[in-house]
Structures are given as structure tokens and as C-alpha cells.
Scaffold this motif. Structure first.
Motif, PDB file in Angstrom:
ATOM      1  N   ILE A  18       0.834  -1.211   0.000  1.00  0.00           N
ATOM      2  CA  ILE A  18       0.000   0.000   0.000  1.00  0.00           C
ATOM      3  C   ILE A  18       0.867   1.259   0.000  1.00  0.00           C
ATOM      4  O   ILE A  18       0.626   2.209  -0.757  1.00  0.00           O
ATOM      5  CB  ILE A  18      -0.952  -0.021   1.208  1.00  0.00           C
ATOM      6  N   GLY A  19       1.897   1.295   0.841  1.00  0.00           N
ATOM      7  CA  GLY A  19       2.761   2.465   0.893  1.00  0.00           C
ATOM      8  C   GLY A  19       3.477   2.715  -0.427  1.00  0.00           C
ATOM      9  O   GLY A  19       3.553   3.854  -0.905  1.00  0.00           O
ATOM     10  N   SER A  20       3.990   1.652  -1.032  1.00  0.00           N
ATOM     11  CA  SER A  20       4.698   1.808  -2.306  1.00  0.00           C
ATOM     12  C   SER A  20       3.748   2.289  -3.400  1.00  0.00           C
ATOM     13  O   SER A  20       4.069   3.205  -4.167  1.00  0.00           O
ATOM     14  CB  SER A  20       5.344   0.475  -2.716  1.00  0.00           C
ATOM     15  N   GLY A  21       2.564   1.660  -3.483  1.00  0.00           N
ATOM     16  CA  GLY A  21       1.603   2.049  -4.518  1.00  0.00           C
ATOM     17  C   GLY A  21       1.060   3.445  -4.313  1.00  0.00           C
ATOM     18  O   GLY A  21       0.816   4.179  -5.285  1.00  0.00           O
ATOM     19  N   ALA A  22       0.887   3.839  -3.064  1.00  0.00           N
ATOM     20  CA  ALA A  22       0.280   5.139  -2.782  1.00  0.00           C
ATOM     21  C   ALA A  22       1.203   6.288  -3.140  1.00  0.00           C
ATOM     22  O   ALA A  22       0.759   7.308  -3.670  1.00  0.00           O
ATOM     23  CB  ALA A  22      -0.097   5.222  -1.300  1.00  0.00           C
ATOM     24  N   PHE A  23       2.501   6.146  -2.863  1.00  0.00           N
ATOM     25  CA  PHE A  23       3.407   7.292  -2.962  1.00  0.00           C
ATOM     26  C   PHE A  23       4.356   7.247  -4.145  1.00  0.00           C
ATOM     27  O   PHE A  23       5.086   8.206  -4.372  1.00  0.00           O
ATOM     28  CB  PHE A  23       4.204   7.430  -1.655  1.00  0.00           C
ATOM     29  N   VAL A  24       4.352   6.143  -4.901  1.00  0.00           N
ATOM     30  CA  VAL A  24       5.315   6.046  -6.008  1.00  0.00           C
ATOM     31  C   VAL A  24       5.077   7.114  -7.066  1.00  0.00           C
ATOM     32  O   VAL A  24       6.021   7.591  -7.712  1.00  0.00           O
ATOM     33  CB  VAL A  24       5.279   4.637  -6.634  1.00  0.00           C
ATOM     34  N   LEU A  25       3.824   7.538  -7.261  1.00  0.00           N
ATOM     35  CA  LEU A  25       3.548   8.541  -8.291  1.00  0.00           C
ATOM     36  C   LEU A  25       4.244   9.866  -8.000  1.00  0.00           C
ATOM     37  O   LEU A  25       4.551  10.629  -8.919  1.00  0.00           O
ATOM     38  CB  LEU A  25       2.043   8.770  -8.439  1.00  0.00           C
ATOM     39  N   GLY A  26       4.480  10.144  -6.722  1.00  0.00           N
ATOM     40  CA  GLY A  26       5.151  11.393  -6.377  1.00  0.00           C
ATOM     41  C   GLY A  26       6.548  11.495  -6.974  1.00  0.00           C
ATOM     42  O   GLY A  26       7.042  12.599  -7.221  1.00  0.00           O
ATOM     43  N   GLY A 145      10.504   0.546  -1.769  1.00  0.00           N
ATOM     44  CA  GLY A 145       9.456   0.623  -2.783  1.00  0.00           C
ATOM     45  C   GLY A 145       9.512   1.890  -3.617  1.00  0.00           C
ATOM     46  O   GLY A 145       9.421   1.843  -4.852  1.00  0.00           O
ATOM     47  N   LEU A 146       9.693   3.035  -2.963  1.00  0.00           N
ATOM     48  CA  LEU A 146       9.674   4.305  -3.694  1.00  0.00           C
ATOM     49  C   LEU A 146      10.880   4.491  -4.613  1.00  0.00           C
ATOM     50  O   LEU A 146      10.712   4.843  -5.789  1.00  0.00           O
ATOM     51  CB  LEU A 146       9.562   5.473  -2.717  1.00  0.00           C
ATOM     52  N   PRO A 147      12.120   4.253  -4.139  1.00  0.00           N
ATOM     53  CA  PRO A 147      13.248   4.397  -5.065  1.00  0.00           C
ATOM     54  C   PRO A 147      13.179   3.438  -6.251  1.00  0.00           C
ATOM     55  O   PRO A 147      13.445   3.831  -7.391  1.00  0.00           O
ATOM     56  CB  PRO A 147      14.466   4.107  -4.178  1.00  0.00           C
ATOM     57  N   ILE A 148      12.799   2.170  -5.996  1.00  0.00           N
ATOM     58  CA  ILE A 148      12.706   1.195  -7.094  1.00  0.00           C
ATOM     59  C   ILE A 148      11.586   1.580  -8.052  1.00  0.00           C
ATOM     60  O   ILE A 148      11.741   1.527  -9.276  1.00  0.00           O
ATOM     61  CB  ILE A 148      12.491  -0.224  -6.528  1.00  0.00           C
ATOM     62  N   GLY A 149      10.442   1.986  -7.497  1.00  0.00           N
ATOM     63  CA  GLY A 149       9.317   2.380  -8.340  1.00  0.00           C
ATOM     64  C   GLY A 149       9.653   3.585  -9.204  1.00  0.00           C
ATOM     65  O   GLY A 149       9.297   3.642 -10.390  1.00  0.00           O
ATOM     66  N   ALA A 150      10.345   4.559  -8.618  1.00  0.00           N
ATOM     67  CA  ALA A 150      10.735   5.747  -9.387  1.00  0.00           C
ATOM     68  C   ALA A 150      11.692   5.377 -10.506  1.00  0.00           C
ATOM     69  O   ALA A 150      11.579   5.872 -11.640  1.00  0.00           O
ATOM     70  CB  ALA A 150      11.360   6.781  -8.460  1.00  0.00           C
ATOM     71  N   TRP A 151      12.659   4.496 -10.223  1.00  0.00           N
ATOM     72  CA  TRP A 151      13.604   4.072 -11.251  1.00  0.00           C
ATOM     73  C   TRP A 151      12.885   3.357 -12.399  1.00  0.00           C
ATOM     74  O   TRP A 151      13.139   3.626 -13.575  1.00  0.00           O
ATOM     75  CB  TRP A 151      14.655   3.154 -10.637  1.00  0.00           C
ATOM     76  N   LEU A 152      11.963   2.451 -12.042  1.00  0.00           N
ATOM     77  CA  LEU A 152      11.201   1.744 -13.079  1.00  0.00           C
ATOM     78  C   LEU A 152      10.376   2.711 -13.912  1.00  0.00           C
ATOM     79  O   LEU A 152      10.257   2.563 -15.136  1.00  0.00           O
ATOM     80  CB  LEU A 152      10.283   0.697 -12.432  1.00  0.00           C
ATOM     81  N   GLY A 153       9.786   3.699 -13.242  1.00  0.00           N
ATOM     82  CA  GLY A 153       8.945   4.653 -13.952  1.00  0.00           C
ATOM     83  C   GLY A 153       9.707   5.474 -14.971  1.00  0.00           C
ATOM     84  O   GLY A 153       9.215   5.741 -16.074  1.00  0.00           O
ATOM     85  N   PHE A 154      10.928   5.877 -14.617  1.00  0.00           N
ATOM     86  CA  PHE A 154      11.736   6.669 -15.552  1.00  0.00           C
ATOM     87  C   PHE A 154      12.335   5.806 -16.658  1.00  0.00           C
ATOM     88  O   PHE A 154      12.497   6.258 -17.787  1.00  0.00           O
ATOM     89  CB  PHE A 154      12.844   7.411 -14.800  1.00  0.00           C
ATOM     90  N   GLU A 155      12.665   4.554 -16.331  1.00  0.00           N
ATOM     91  CA  GLU A 155      13.321   3.693 -17.313  1.00  0.00           C
ATOM     92  C   GLU A 155      12.336   3.049 -18.288  1.00  0.00           C
ATOM     93  O   GLU A 155      12.632   2.905 -19.479  1.00  0.00           O
ATOM     94  CB  GLU A 155      14.117   2.594 -16.591  1.00  0.00           C
ATOM     95  N   PHE A 156      11.170   2.637 -17.794  1.00  0.00           N
ATOM     96  CA  PHE A 156      10.262   1.833 -18.612  1.00  0.00           C
ATOM     97  C   PHE A 156       8.863   2.431 -18.766  1.00  0.00           C
ATOM     98  O   PHE A 156       7.995   1.818 -19.368  1.00  0.00           O
ATOM     99  CB  PHE A 156      10.138   0.421 -18.016  1.00  0.00           C
TER     100      PHE A 156
END
Length: 388
Positions: A18-26, A145-156
Motif C-alpha cells: 500500500i505504501g509503495s503504490g500510494a506514494f510512487v507517483l510522487g 518501494g519508492l526508489p525502485i518504483g521511481a527508477w522503473l517509472g523513468f526507465e520503462f
């Protein structure tokens, strides 16, 4: 007996999702805004929609599901969160994205429901550790969760981490259906009982304290990237590493907060943690030009800030155990309101103080949070062995 119920570790895993999904968009507002053809400011409303939904809908759902078996309530929460992630991942425009975020915010009722279950499963002297385990996943989401999610978002592409959040939430829903006993009873929350509990001055002080110290924290962390760059210029990799260190400090702080609550009591623990938090807010602007000093302050900040959750929740649950789900949910509402207000207040003062001095903006609110503790008395603490 000091053994924690194994289900608490599953709750921690769910809170990580929940925490990763909620804040990754930031962390991926830029690619998301480019993909949807909207401004970054408009994309940022996705965070606002989630915060408002969590503050308003989650407590309402706690009331509406008060008489349900806890398994059904948890299933509803995770189903709403999963559905919200799916809507966001498929959203072709901003309105549908906001709808998905509202569904996710409603599903965040899980955190309050799990916290209430945690305190009901252990003796009072172990509530702090039980809550720290349950909340641990939320802390880990900041570190991992947030650093990995941000990296995935920028890369893919920004949709990739959102799809992963949907898959993880769906898996959590399936696991909850298997792991949580069907006969786990409701805690008995009712609106009438809630009114009586909410009239307690001690309850109002807990909510006010949460509001104040989150205003203090997010007067800085709403602009954490520019703040860290103003203190010590760094590239994106260094910034991600710094945030990861802060998140890891938060993980340690969450566990220490639970231990200290059971060892020294909630009020003593909060007094020390708030004092450390305010001190670090005063010191942060003074670390300009020294990376080691900035990192040291951030580590202590993370330990104190994240460590406040367990004693706060333990204190609230002890004041009215029967109403714990709703009281904890509304405490979460104060968290999100404080987060939003911190960003608004520091944003309004930014032209006057600059990014490097934002730490000082939150100091008065941290001091007010400390002041609320003056009116609370420390109850007699029962040792864990005696309680067991």
C-alpha cells in the motif's frame, strides 16, 4: 509470552504494498504528466486525491464495515486498492487517474483495520511492538518501494510500477483470503461509541499531535529534492541514495519506537522522539556544505519521525480499545491533512526563506506537538511478563 502473532508480518507486507503504490507517483510526476499531456502541477493532484480519499472515505468505510468479520473488511480494503491501481494503470486521462487514486485511498482503510487487529491480538504491554511490526511495511516502502518504483517509472514508463502495484495488491488480497481466519470478529466500532471516545481530551490531543508533527515534517519533505540539492548539490543517483538511507533510518526508527513504547511507555517515548525531531529540524539548515552532517541529521530525523507512529497508535488504542479501528483511521486522516498543510505552509513561505532554510519552518509546529504532551499523564505500565 513475547512471541508476536505471525499474521502481523503479513500485515506489514500488505502495508509495504500500500505504501509503495500510494506514494510512487510522487517520484514519477514528470513522465506521467508527459504521457497524459497534462502539467506537472495537474499530475500532482493525483497525490491530493489519494490523501483526501484516505482522510474522508477510509474512516467512513471503517464505520460501515464495523459489524463485518475482520476478514471481509480486509478483503474489501485490498480489493478497493487493487481496483484503484488497475484504473490508474489503464487511465488515458487525468479524470480516470484521479478516480483510481480515490479508490486506492478508500482501500487504505486496511492500515487502520490492521493496526486495530494488531492491538487486539497481544497483551497491552506488547502493543508497541505489535504496532511497529504492522507499520514496518510502510517504513520499508520509503526505503525500497519508492526508489525502485521511481527508477522503473523513468526507465520503462510510469505505468510499469503502477501495474506492479496492482499485481502485488491482488496477490495480497488472495493471500488474505487464505491466511486470515473467517471467524475473526469485529472490534465492535460504532458511531455512537465513537462519539463518546472522541470527546476525550486525550484522544483529541493524539489527533492534534499527529496533525502538528506531520505539518512539521512535510514542511520540509514536500520539497525534499530541492531542499537536499540546496544544502549539497547532488545528482539523481546521489539523491536516490540519500532518500534510501533516510528510509532505512525510518525502518530502524519504526522498530525502535515499538520497543521503546513497551519498555518506557508511549508518553516518555514520544517526548524523547519529538525533542530529537525538533532538534534535527533546527540543525538541518546548518549542515549546508557538509554531506556527512546532512546525512547524520537525516538519519536521526528518520529514526525519530518514523518512531513516533507506534507510541501514537498505542496511546490511541489504549484510550478506547473498542473504538480503535475508527480512532486509528481518523489518526491516519490527521496524518494526510498534516502532510498537505505542511506542503501548503512551506510553499507559501518559500520565497522568504528559500529551500535551504525550510527546516526552520516546521519547528514551531514540532514545539506545539511537544506542548500537547504536557497535558497527558503517564499511566502505570504493566510489565510484559506480568501481563502475559
Amino acid at each position: 509470552m513475547n512471541t508476536m502473532p505471525p499474521i502481523l508480518y503479513f500485515f506489514a507486507l500488505c502495508n509495504l504494498v500500500i505504501g509503495s503504490g500510494a506514494f510512487v507517483l510522487g517520484g514519477i510526476l514528470q513522465p506521467m504528466s508527459a504521457s497524459l499531456g497534462i502539467s506537472v502541477a495537474a499530475a500532482g493532484q493525483a497525490m491530493t486525491a489519494y490523501a483526501v480519499a484516505t482522510a474522508v472515505l477510509a474512516p467512513l468505510l471503517i464505520i460501515l464495515t464495523a459489524r463485518w468479520p475482520r476478514k471481509r473488511a480486509v478483503q474489501l480494503a485490498l480489493a478497493l486498492f487493487t481496483a484503484g491501481c488497475l484504473v490508474c494503470a489503464l487511465a488515458p486521462n487525468l479524470p480516470l487517474l484521479l478516480l483510481g487514486r480515490v479508490l486506492m485511498g478508500a482501500g487504505a482503510m486496511f492500515t487502520a483495520a490492521a493496526s486495530a487487529l494488531a492491538v487486539s491480538m497481544v497483551v497491552p504491554a506488547l502493543r508497541g511492538r505489535a504496532l511497529s511490526i504492522t507499520f514496518l511495511g510502510m517504513s520499508i516502502s520509503y526505503a525500497v518501494g519508492l526508489p525502485i518504483g521511481a527508477w522503473l517509472g523513468f526507465e520503462f514508463g510510469w505505468r510499469v510500477p503502477v501495474w506492479l502495484s496492482a499485481a502485488a495488491s491482488g496477490a495480497a488480497l488472495a493471500a488474505a483470503s487464505w491466511l486470515i481466519p473467517a471467524n475473526m470478529a469485529s472490534a465492535g466500532t460504532s458511531f455512537a461509541g465513537f462519539q463518546a471516545a472522541a470527546r476525550q481530551g486525550a484522544v483529541l490531543r493524539v489527533w492534534g499531535r499527529t496533525l502538528l508533527y506531520f505539518i512539521a515534517i512535510f514542511s520540509v519533505f514536500a520539497y525534499v529534492g530541492p531542499v537536499l540539492h540546496a544544502l549539497n548539490p547532488m545528482n539523481s543517483a546521489q539523491l536516490s541514495a540519500t532518500l534510501a538511507v533516510f528510509g532505512l533510518a525510518g525502518v530502524g526508527g519504526t522498530l525502535m519506537g515499538g520497543w521503546a513504547t513497551d519498555r518506557f511507555g508511549a508518553l516518555r517515548t514520544m517526548r524523547v522522539q519529538l525533542a530529537v525531531l525538533v532538534a534535527m529540524m533546527c540543525l538541518l539548515p546548518l549542515t549546508r556544505g557538509s554531506v556527512p552532517a546532512t546525512m547524520a541529521v537525516l538519519v536521526l530525523w528518520g529514526i525519530a519521525g518514523f518512531g513516533l507512529m507506534a507510541p501514537q497508535q498505542s496511546r490511541l488504542a489504549s484510550l478506547s480499545p473498542a473504538q480503535a479501528p475508527l480512532l486509528l483511521s481518523l489518526n491516519g486522516s490527521m496524518l494526510y491533512v498534516g502532510t498537505a498543510l505542511g506542503a501548503v505552509i512551506s510553499g507559501a513561505l518559500l520565497d522568504h526563506v528559500g529551500f535551504a532554510q525550510l527546516g526552520w519552518v516546521g519547528v514551531p509546529f514540532g514545539l506545539l506537538a511537544m506542548l500537547t504532551l504536557v497535558f497527558d499523564r503517564m499511566p502505570a505500565r504493566v510489565p510484559a511478563s506480568a501481563a502475559a
